[in-house]
Design an enzyme around this catalytic site. Structure first.
Site, PDB file in Angstrom:
ATOM      1  N   TYR A  60       0.820  -1.203   0.000  1.00 43.44           N
ATOM      2  CA  TYR A  60       0.000   0.000   0.000  1.00 43.44           C
ATOM      3  C   TYR A  60       0.857   1.258   0.000  1.00 43.44           C
ATOM      4  O   TYR A  60       0.429   2.316   0.409  1.00 43.44           O
ATOM      5  CB  TYR A  60      -0.945  -0.006   1.211  1.00 43.44           C
ATOM      6  CG  TYR A  60      -1.948  -1.123   1.127  1.00 43.44           C
ATOM      7  CD1 TYR A  60      -1.534  -2.436   1.232  1.00 43.44           C
ATOM      8  CD2 TYR A  60      -3.291  -0.860   0.895  1.00 43.44           C
ATOM      9  CE1 TYR A  60      -2.426  -3.477   1.122  1.00 43.44           C
ATOM     10  CE2 TYR A  60      -4.200  -1.901   0.781  1.00 43.44           C
ATOM     11  CZ  TYR A  60      -3.759  -3.206   0.892  1.00 43.44           C
ATOM     12  OH  TYR A  60      -4.653  -4.231   0.775  1.00 43.44           O
ATOM     13  N   ASP A  98      -0.381 -18.797   1.251  1.00 45.28           N
ATOM     14  CA  ASP A  98      -1.332 -19.630   0.498  1.00 45.28           C
ATOM     15  C   ASP A  98      -1.790 -20.816   1.346  1.00 45.28           C
ATOM     16  O   ASP A  98      -2.971 -21.155   1.383  1.00 45.28           O
ATOM     17  CB  ASP A  98      -0.732 -20.095  -0.844  1.00 45.28           C
ATOM     18  CG  ASP A  98       0.686 -20.633  -0.718  1.00 45.28           C
ATOM     19  OD1 ASP A  98       1.220 -20.664   0.400  1.00 45.28           O
ATOM     20  OD2 ASP A  98       1.256 -21.031  -1.751  1.00 45.28           O
ATOM     21  N   ASP A 101     -10.607 -10.203   5.913  1.00 46.34           N
ATOM     22  CA  ASP A 101     -11.938 -10.299   5.294  1.00 46.34           C
ATOM     23  C   ASP A 101     -12.383 -11.754   5.170  1.00 46.34           C
ATOM     24  O   ASP A 101     -13.546 -12.076   5.388  1.00 46.34           O
ATOM     25  CB  ASP A 101     -11.954  -9.643   3.903  1.00 46.34           C
ATOM     26  CG  ASP A 101     -12.206  -8.143   3.993  1.00 46.34           C
ATOM     27  OD1 ASP A 101     -12.146  -7.606   5.123  1.00 46.34           O
ATOM     28  OD2 ASP A 101     -12.467  -7.517   2.953  1.00 46.34           O
ATOM     29  N   LYS A 149       5.147 -14.760   2.614  1.00 42.79           N
ATOM     30  CA  LYS A 149       5.440 -15.438   1.351  1.00 42.79           C
ATOM     31  C   LYS A 149       6.940 -15.296   1.115  1.00 42.79           C
ATOM     32  O   LYS A 149       7.383 -14.839   0.045  1.00 42.79           O
ATOM     33  CB  LYS A 149       4.604 -14.800   0.227  1.00 42.79           C
ATOM     34  CG  LYS A 149       4.653 -15.544  -1.094  1.00 42.79           C
ATOM     35  CD  LYS A 149       3.687 -16.684  -1.184  1.00 42.79           C
ATOM     36  CE  LYS A 149       3.929 -17.528  -2.408  1.00 42.79           C
ATOM     37  NZ  LYS A 149       3.152 -18.768  -2.422  1.00 42.79           N
ATOM     38  N   ASP A 172      -5.142  -7.633   4.799  1.00 43.37           N
ATOM     39  CA  ASP A 172      -6.381  -7.152   4.198  1.00 43.37           C
ATOM     40  C   ASP A 172      -7.219  -8.348   3.739  1.00 43.37           C
ATOM     41  O   ASP A 172      -8.404  -8.475   4.062  1.00 43.37           O
ATOM     42  CB  ASP A 172      -6.000  -6.265   3.004  1.00 43.37           C
ATOM     43  CG  ASP A 172      -7.213  -5.651   2.337  1.00 43.37           C
ATOM     44  OD1 ASP A 172      -8.272  -5.585   2.984  1.00 43.37           O
ATOM     45  OD2 ASP A 172      -7.088  -5.251   1.166  1.00 43.37           O
TER      46      ASP A 172
HETATM   47  N1  LIG Z   1      12.429 -23.523   0.984  1.00 41.93           N
HETATM   48  C1  LIG Z   1      11.154 -23.813   1.197  1.00 41.93           C
HETATM   49  N2  LIG Z   1      10.669 -23.738   2.443  1.00 41.93           N
HETATM   50  C2  LIG Z   1       9.401 -24.068   2.704  1.00 41.93           C
HETATM   51  N3  LIG Z   1       8.528 -24.482   1.784  1.00 41.93           N
HETATM   52  C3  LIG Z   1       8.947 -24.573   0.530  1.00 41.93           C
HETATM   53  C4  LIG Z   1      10.259 -24.256   0.171  1.00 41.93           C
HETATM   54  N4  LIG Z   1      10.410 -24.455  -1.141  1.00 41.93           N
HETATM   55  C5  LIG Z   1       9.211 -24.850  -1.582  1.00 41.93           C
HETATM   56  N5  LIG Z   1       8.323 -24.925  -0.581  1.00 41.93           N
HETATM   57  C6  LIG Z   1       6.954 -25.346  -0.686  1.00 41.93           C
HETATM   58  O1  LIG Z   1       6.569 -25.437  -2.024  1.00 41.93           O
HETATM   59  C7  LIG Z   1       5.526 -24.572  -2.332  1.00 41.93           C
HETATM   60  C8  LIG Z   1       5.816 -23.969  -3.652  1.00 41.93           C
HETATM   61  O2  LIG Z   1       7.016 -23.318  -3.499  1.00 41.93           O
HETATM   62  P1  LIG Z   1       7.659 -22.427  -4.570  1.00 41.93           P
HETATM   63  O3  LIG Z   1       8.628 -21.597  -3.842  1.00 41.93           O
HETATM   64  O4  LIG Z   1       8.217 -23.181  -5.671  1.00 41.93           O
HETATM   65  O5  LIG Z   1       6.443 -21.546  -5.003  1.00 41.93           O
HETATM   66  P2  LIG Z   1       5.459 -21.676  -6.196  1.00 41.93           P
HETATM   67  O6  LIG Z   1       4.905 -23.023  -6.365  1.00 41.93           O
HETATM   68  O7  LIG Z   1       6.082 -21.106  -7.376  1.00 41.93           O
HETATM   69  O8  LIG Z   1       4.483 -20.630  -5.745  1.00 41.93           O
HETATM   70  P3  LIG Z   1       3.014 -20.674  -5.372  1.00 41.93           P
HETATM   71  O9  LIG Z   1       2.906 -21.409  -4.051  1.00 41.93           O
HETATM   72  O10 LIG Z   1       2.754 -19.243  -5.266  1.00 41.93           O
HETATM   73  O11 LIG Z   1       2.297 -21.362  -6.455  1.00 41.93           O
HETATM   74  C9  LIG Z   1       5.468 -23.589  -1.197  1.00 41.93           C
HETATM   75  O12 LIG Z   1       4.212 -23.093  -0.911  1.00 41.93           O
HETATM   76  C10 LIG Z   1       5.948 -24.480  -0.110  1.00 41.93           C
HETATM   77  O13 LIG Z   1       4.911 -25.341   0.264  1.00 41.93           O
HETATM   78  N1  LIG Z   2      -1.407 -34.428  -1.902  1.00 37.35           N
HETATM   79  C1  LIG Z   2      -1.488 -34.135  -0.607  1.00 37.35           C
HETATM   80  N2  LIG Z   2      -2.081 -35.002   0.242  1.00 37.35           N
HETATM   81  C2  LIG Z   2      -2.167 -34.724   1.558  1.00 37.35           C
HETATM   82  N3  LIG Z   2      -1.684 -33.602   2.121  1.00 37.35           N
HETATM   83  C3  LIG Z   2      -1.059 -32.709   1.332  1.00 37.35           C
HETATM   84  C4  LIG Z   2      -0.937 -32.904  -0.054  1.00 37.35           C
HETATM   85  N4  LIG Z   2      -0.296 -31.860  -0.591  1.00 37.35           N
HETATM   86  C5  LIG Z   2      -0.009 -31.029   0.425  1.00 37.35           C
HETATM   87  N5  LIG Z   2      -0.474 -31.517   1.596  1.00 37.35           N
HETATM   88  C6  LIG Z   2      -0.337 -30.931   2.915  1.00 37.35           C
HETATM   89  O1  LIG Z   2      -0.601 -29.572   2.880  1.00 37.35           O
HETATM   90  C7  LIG Z   2       0.200 -28.907   3.838  1.00 37.35           C
HETATM   91  C8  LIG Z   2       0.944 -27.749   3.217  1.00 37.35           C
HETATM   92  O2  LIG Z   2       1.993 -28.218   2.430  1.00 37.35           O
HETATM   93  P1  LIG Z   2       3.458 -27.626   2.612  1.00 37.35           P
HETATM   94  O3  LIG Z   2       3.981 -27.958   3.938  1.00 37.35           O
HETATM   95  O4  LIG Z   2       4.281 -27.985   1.451  1.00 37.35           O
HETATM   96  O5  LIG Z   2       3.051 -26.124   2.481  1.00 37.35           O
HETATM   97  P2  LIG Z   2       3.798 -24.839   2.868  1.00 37.35           P
HETATM   98  O6  LIG Z   2       3.065 -23.790   2.137  1.00 37.35           O
HETATM   99  O7  LIG Z   2       5.242 -24.996   2.637  1.00 37.35           O
HETATM  100  O8  LIG Z   2       3.487 -24.715   4.364  1.00 37.35           O
HETATM  101  P3  LIG Z   2       4.468 -24.875   5.589  1.00 37.35           P
HETATM  102  O9  LIG Z   2       5.401 -23.732   5.511  1.00 37.35           O
HETATM  103  O10 LIG Z   2       3.517 -24.830   6.736  1.00 37.35           O
HETATM  104  O11 LIG Z   2       5.112 -26.219   5.422  1.00 37.35           O
HETATM  105  C9  LIG Z   2       1.120 -29.920   4.440  1.00 37.35           C
HETATM  106  O12 LIG Z   2       0.636 -30.345   5.693  1.00 37.35           O
HETATM  107  C10 LIG Z   2       1.082 -31.005   3.417  1.00 37.35           C
HETATM  108  O13 LIG Z   2       1.413 -32.226   3.931  1.00 37.35           O
HETATM  109 MG   LIG Z   3     -10.203  -5.112   3.043  1.00 37.10          MG
HETATM  110 MG   LIG Z   4       2.508 -22.671  -2.611  1.00 33.74          MG
END
Ligand SMILES: Nc1ncnc2c1ncn2[C@@H]1O[C@H](COP(=O)(O)OP(=O)(O)OP(=O)(O)O)[C@@H](O)[C@H]1O
Ligand SMILES: Nc1ncnc2c1ncn2[C@@H]1O[C@H](COP(=O)(O)OP(=O)(O)OP(=O)(O)O)[C@@H](O)[C@H]1O
Ligand SMILES: [Mg+2]
Ligand SMILES: [Mg+2]
Lengths: 343, 357
Positions: free
Chosen positions: A133, A213, A241, A180, A237
Site C-alpha cells: 500500500y 497460500d 476479510d 510469502k 487485508d
Molecule cells: N524452501 C522452502 N521452504 C518451505 N517451503 C517450501 C520451500 N520451497 C518450496 N516450498 C513449498 O513449495 C511450495 C511452492 O514453493 P515455490 O517456492 O516453488 O512456489 P510456487 O509453487 O512457485 O508458488 P506458489 O505457491 O505461489 O504457487 C510452497 O508453498 C511451499 O509449500
Molecule cells: N497431496 C497431498 N495429500 C495430503 N496432504 C497434502 C498434499 N499436498 C499437500 N499436503 C499438505 O498440505 C500442507 C501444506 O503443504 P506444505 O507444507 O508444502 O506447504 P507450505 O506452504 O510450505 O506450508 P508450511 O510452511 O507450513 O510447510 C502440508 O501439511 C502437506 O502435507
Molecule cells: Mg479489506
Molecule cells: Mg505454494
C-alpha cells in the site's frame, strides 16, 4: 474497591465519527446503549468536512484529527469515500496522520448464529502503514508497470511486538506469522526476521510461521487451529476479510486501529449501506462490538463485557434480529432488546 | 466415436519430474495407474532434480536437459520442487518459478470442484482459477535500499495480462462456462492492477456471450467462504491467484484433491493444483494422489486422449462415491494409504473395462 468504583464513574471523553449512510443510526444505537449501561463517556462528535481541508489535503479536517489526538480514543462509523480527485482518501488520511499502524480484528462465532464454521476464536493483526500500500507505482515504458512493496524493519518490529504483547495481555497462546518469504525472500524475509526477534521476548507464547497460500487453505478447512495471526498489509487485508466471512460477514466483526502511545480508533469495517440508510434496518453489532474493543483498550473490561454479552445473547436468542441476520427487527427494537439485557 | 488420425495411437513421450516431498509418491501412483490403463504414454523421467535431499548440494537452477526435454515433449507431469533456503542462499529463485519462467508457462489453471461423496462445508462448486504465472509479485526483483528497508517490485505488463485474460476467456468459451470474474486490488494498486483490468476488459469485449465482472481480492475471499457457488471462471494476477486457488482448494477438500496445470505456447506442465511440497508427509505413504491423478486426466485430455481421461476421472471419483474409509487417505478423513487408494483406482478401471468388454 473504592478505587475501582472511582475509576468506573470517572468521566472520559472519546471521539465519535457517526459517519455516513447507516452510520448515524448505528452510532446512536451505541450512544443509547452506552448511556443505559451508565458508561460515563462524553462523546466528542466529529463530522468529516464537506469540502477538502487545505491543512490536511483531505475531507478529514484538522479538527477531526485533533479530536482523536486529544482524547486518544475514538469510534468510527462507515464513511462514504468522496470522489475528490487529488485528495487523499479518508482512511488513508486517518491512518497516516494518526499513525494507526496496527489493525486488529477479532473473529469469533456468535452463539446461536450459525455459519458453516464453529469454534472460531482468532484475531488478525495487520500491518497498516506500508507493504503493497506504499502507493509507489510508475509506468516504466508503455504497458509495463512497477508497483513497489516496501517492508521496513521499523514497521515490522512494531507490528510483531504489538501482536505478541496483545497475545499476552489477552491470554492467548499462539502467534502465527503469515508470509510469502519463499518468493519474496528479502521483503517477507525481513518481516519474518522481526517476528522471530519478537518471539524470543515472549517465550510463553507459541510462535509459528505459515506461507500465506497455505494459511488461506488452512483457514477455510480448519480455522480453529488459529489464535493470533500477524501479517504484512496486503495479506492482512485479504485474510481479515476471509476470516470475517467465516463467522458471518462484516456486519458482525469488530475492528480497531492502534496508533502510537496507546491511541486507538475502533471502527466498523462494513460500508455505508446506502440501500437501507435511514430506514431503521441497520445492524449495529459491528460498531457495538468495536465500541467494546475501545472500552477494553482503555481498561474498562467490565463495561465491555456487559455490552458484548448483551449483544451476543440477543442475537443468540434469535427473537430480535435485523434483516441481514435473517430477522425483521428494526435497529430501534434490536437496541432496546440489548438494553434490556444489560446488567 | 472418436475418429483418430492415422498414428494417433503411437505412444507419446511425456517428461516426468517426481520432485520432492510427497512428489515421488504421488507421481508413482500416476505411473502405476497410467500403466494399468495402458495409455499410450512413455515417461522421460528426471529424478532427484532439486538435489536438496539426501545431503547433496542443493541445486540453484533447473538443468538445461530437463527444460529441453519438456520443450521437446511439449508435456510434463511434475511434483513440487523444494528450494533450499539458507543464510548463504537467499538469491536462488524457487526452482518451480524458474521452470515456469524458463518455459514461459504463462498461465496456471486450478480447477476446484465438489467431489461427490467427499463431504465439505459447501457443495456444488465448480471453479476454475486462471492465474498469471510469471510476473507480478513473483518478479524476484528485491533489494535492501538502506539497512532495514526492503523494496520488492511487482511488475504487471499489459502484454502478459492480455494473454492471461485471453486464455481465461478461451478456457471459459471452450469449456462452456458462463462467467469470468477478474480479481484485483486496483483501488490500491491503481496502475499495476489497473493494467491487468484494462487487459481483461479488452478481451471481454470479444466474448459477448460470456458474462464479465470485477471483484476486489479481499471481498473475493470473503465471498468465497460465504457463497462460493457464485464463481465460475476467475482470472487473476499471480499472487492473488495463489491465494484464491488455495482458498478454492480448501473449500473443495484440500490440497490433496484439486488438480491443475501450467500452460504456455506449445508447452504444458501438469501438477497438483495447490502446489505444495508436503515435506511433513513425505515418505509416510499417506499423501493423497487424487489431485495429481486428476491433473493427469487433464493432461490426457490435453493430449487428445479423452477416452483415457474420462476413464481415469471416473475411476478416481468412484473411490469417493464408494466412500470406503479404509481406502481414503487421512487428509480426507480416511485411514487408508496412497497405495490402497491407488489400488482402488486400478480396480475401478478394471471393473469398468470388464463391464464394457
Ligand atoms: N524452501 C522452502 N521452504 C518451505 N517451503 C517450501 C520451500 N520451497 C518450496 N516450498 C513449498 O513449495 C511450495 C511452492 O514453493 P515455490 O517456492 O516453488 O512456489 P510456487 O509453487 O512457485 O508458488 P506458489 O505457491 O505461489 O504457487 C510452497 O508453498 C511451499 O509449500
Ligand atoms: N497431496 C497431498 N495429500 C495430503 N496432504 C497434502 C498434499 N499436498 C499437500 N499436503 C499438505 O498440505 C500442507 C501444506 O503443504 P506444505 O507444507 O508444502 O506447504 P507450505 O506452504 O510450505 O506450508 P508450511 O510452511 O507450513 O510447510 C502440508 O501439511 C502437506 O502435507
Ligand atoms: Mg479489506
Ligand atoms: Mg505454494
Amino acid at each position: 474497591s473504592a478505587r475501582v468504583m472511582g475509576y468506573a464513574t470517572k468521566t472520559f471523553e472519546a471521539t465519535l465519527f457517526p459517519g455516513d449512510g447507516i452510520g448515524p443510526e448505528i452510532a446512536s444505537a451505541v450512544k443509547e446503549i452506552f448511556s443505559a449501561a451508565r458508561i460515563p463517556v462524553v462523546w466528542d462528535e466529529q463530522h468529516i468536512g464537506k469540502a477538502p481541508d487545505p491543512r490536511t489535503n483531505s475531507m478529514v479536517t484538522r479538527e477531526n484529527l485533533d479530536s482523536v489526538l486529544k482524547h486518544k480514543i475514538g469510534l468510527k462509523g462507515p464513511m462514504a469515500t468522496p470522489i475528490g480527485k487529488g485528495f487523499r482518501s479518508l482512511n488513508l488520511t486517518l491512518r497516516k496522520e494518526l499513525d494507526l499502524y496496527a489493525n486488529v480484528r477479532p473473529c469469533f462465532n456468535i452463539p446461536g448464529y450459525k455459519t458453516r464454521y464453529d469454534g472460531i476464536n482468532l484475531v488478525t493483526v495487520r500491518e497498516n502503514t506500508e507493504g503493497e500500500y506504499s502507493g509507489l507505482e510508475h509506468e516504466v515504458v508503455p504497458g509495463v508497470v512497477e508497483s513497489l512493496k516496501v517492508i521496513t524493519r521499523k514497521a515490522s518490529s512494531r507490528i510483531a511486538e504489538f501482536a505478541f504483547a496483545y497475545a499476552r495481555e489477552n491470554g492467548r497462546q499462539k502467534v502465527s506469522a503469515v508470509h510469502k518469504a519463499n518468493i519474496m525472500k528479502k521483503a517477507d524475509g525481513l518481516f519474518l526476521e522481526c517476528c522471530r526477534e519478537a518471539a524470543t521476548k515472549y517465550p510463553d507464547i507459541k510462535y509459528e510461521e505459515l506461507i500465506v497460500d497455505n494459511a488461506c487453505m488452512q483457514l477455510v478447512s480448519n480455522p480453529t487451529q488459529f489464535d493470533v495471526l500477524v501479517m504484512p498489509n496486503l495479506y492482512g487485508d485479504i485474510i481479515s476479510d476471509l476470516c470475517a466471512g467465516l463467522v458471518g460477514g462484516l456486519g458482525l466483526t469488530p475492528s480497531m486501529n492502534i496508533g502510537l502511545n496507546g491511541l486507538a480508533l475502533a471502527e466498523a469495517v462494513h460500508g455505508t449501506a446506502p440501500d437501507i440508510a435511514g430506514k431503521n434496518k441497520a445492524n449495529p453489532t459491528a460498531l457495538l462490538l468495536s465500541s467494546c474493543m475501545m472500552l477494553r483498550h482503555i481498561g474498562r473490561k467490565q463495561d465491555a463485557d456487559n455490552i458484548q454479552n448483551a449483544v451476543i445473547s440477543v442475537i443468540a436468542e434469535g427473537k430480535w434480529r435485523t434483516a441481514d441476520l435473517g430477522g425483521n427487527s428494526t435497529t430501534t427494537d434490536f437496541t432496546k432488546a440489548i438494553i434490556d439485557k444489560l446488567e | 466415436s472418436y475418429l483418430p488420425s492415422p498414428g494417433d495411437a503411437t505412444s507419446q513421450m511425456v517428461t516426468l519430474i517426481p520432485g520432492d516431498g510427497i512428489g515421488p509418491e504421488v507421481t508413482k501412483s500416476v505411473v502405476d495407474v497410467v500403466a494399468a490403463m495402458a495409455a499410450p504414454i512413455t515417461w522421460e523421467r528426471f529424478d532427484y532434480l532439486s538435489g536438496s535431499e539426501g545431503g547433496k548440494v542443493p541445486r540453484t537452477s533447473v538443468p538445461k536437459e530437463i527444460l529441453d526435454s519438456i520443450r521437446r515433449n511439449g508435456v510434463c507431469l511434475k511434483g513440487t520442487l523444494f528450494t533450499q533456503l539458507d543464510q548463504n542462499n537467499t538469491n536462488t529463485q524457487s526452482l518451480n518459478v524458474q521452470l515456469r519462467k524458463d518455459l514461459d508457462l504463462h498461465v496456471n489453471v486450478v480447477h476446484g470442484y465438489s467431489i461427490p461423496g467427499l463431504s465439505t462445508r459447501h457443495s456444488g462448486l465448480d471453479i476454475a482459477v486462471i492465474r498469471e504465472n510469471t510476473e507480478g509479485e513473483y518478479s524476484g526483483l528485491e533489494h535492501e535500499v538502506v539497512d532495514g528497508v526492503v523494496e520488492s517490485l511487482k511488475v504487471i505488463t499489459y502484454e502478459k495480462s492480455l494473454r492471461t485474460a485471453q486464455y481465461a476467456f478461451e478456457f471459459a468459451y471452450l469449456n462452456h462456462r458462463k462467467k469470468v470474474s477478474a480479481i484485483h486490488k486496483a483501488n490500491i494498486m491503481k496502475q499495476g492492477d489497473g493494467t491487468f483490468l484494462k487487459a481483461c476488459r479488452e478481451v471481454a469485449r470479444n466474448f459477448p456471450r460470456i458474462q464479465y465482472e470485477e471483484v476486489i481480492v479481499d471481498n473475493t475471499c470473503m465471498q468465497l467462504v460465504t457463497r462460493p457457488q457464485q464463481f465460475d471462471v476467475m482470472v487473476t494476477p499471480n499472487l492473488y491467484g495463489n491465494l484464491v486457488s488455495n482458498v478454492v482448494a480448501g473449500l473443495c477438500g484440500g490440497f490433496g484433491v484439486v488438480p491443475g496445470g501450467n500452460i504456455g505456447d506449445g508447452v504444458a506442465v501438469f501438477e497438483q493444483g495447490a502446489r505444495h511440497v508436503g515435506k511433513d508427509l513425505a515418505g509416510h505413504g499417506v499423501a493423497n494422489p487424487t489431485a495429481t491423478l486428476l491433473s493427469t486426466a487433464m493432461m490426457l485430455r490435453h493430449l487428445k486422449l479423452a477416452g483415457f481421461a474420462d476413464r481415469l476421472d471416473a475411476a478416481v471419483l468412484q473411490v469417493y462415491k464408494d466412500g470406503d474409509k479404509s481406502v481414503l487417505t487421512p487428509d480426507v478423513g480416511g485411514t487408508g494409504t496412497l497405495l490402497r487408494f491407488t489400488e482402488a483406482v486400478v480396480r475401478n478401471l478394471e471393473d469398468t473395462d470388464n463391464k464394457t468388454d
